[in-house]
Design an enzyme around this catalytic site. Sequence first.
Site: not given
Length: 119
Positions: A66, A83, A85, A94, A98
């Site tokens: 995980k 982020c 995506c 990020c 995306h």
Amino acid sequence: MGSVLSLYTTNTAYVILFFSLAEWVCAGALAVGAAAVGYLAYRSLSCKDKCCKSMVNQDIQKDNPKVVHAFDIEDLGDKAVYCRCWRSKKFPFCDGAHTKHNEETGDNVGPLIVKKKES
């Protein structure tokens, strides 16, 4: 061409069609072709190839069961952009990946922005 044989019983007509082997082969080929076209149309309309991947995370920390990141509020500064995506090269932060992901898949995902409340 095959012949048609009609059998008549009381007020009900039964029509039995007899086809030659060549006609059965042609009908079978037509049915298989129609099924193939229908299947391909279904796949292209209901499941865009780009977005039919079952996993969201394609390559980030794949050796872990995980992926979890924890940050202390005090360490964030005034603003942090995360982020969502899973395509960022700077994950968990990020990097704008995306935008390309959204163009390719038709998705609308964007970053999670955490900032201090202005007083």
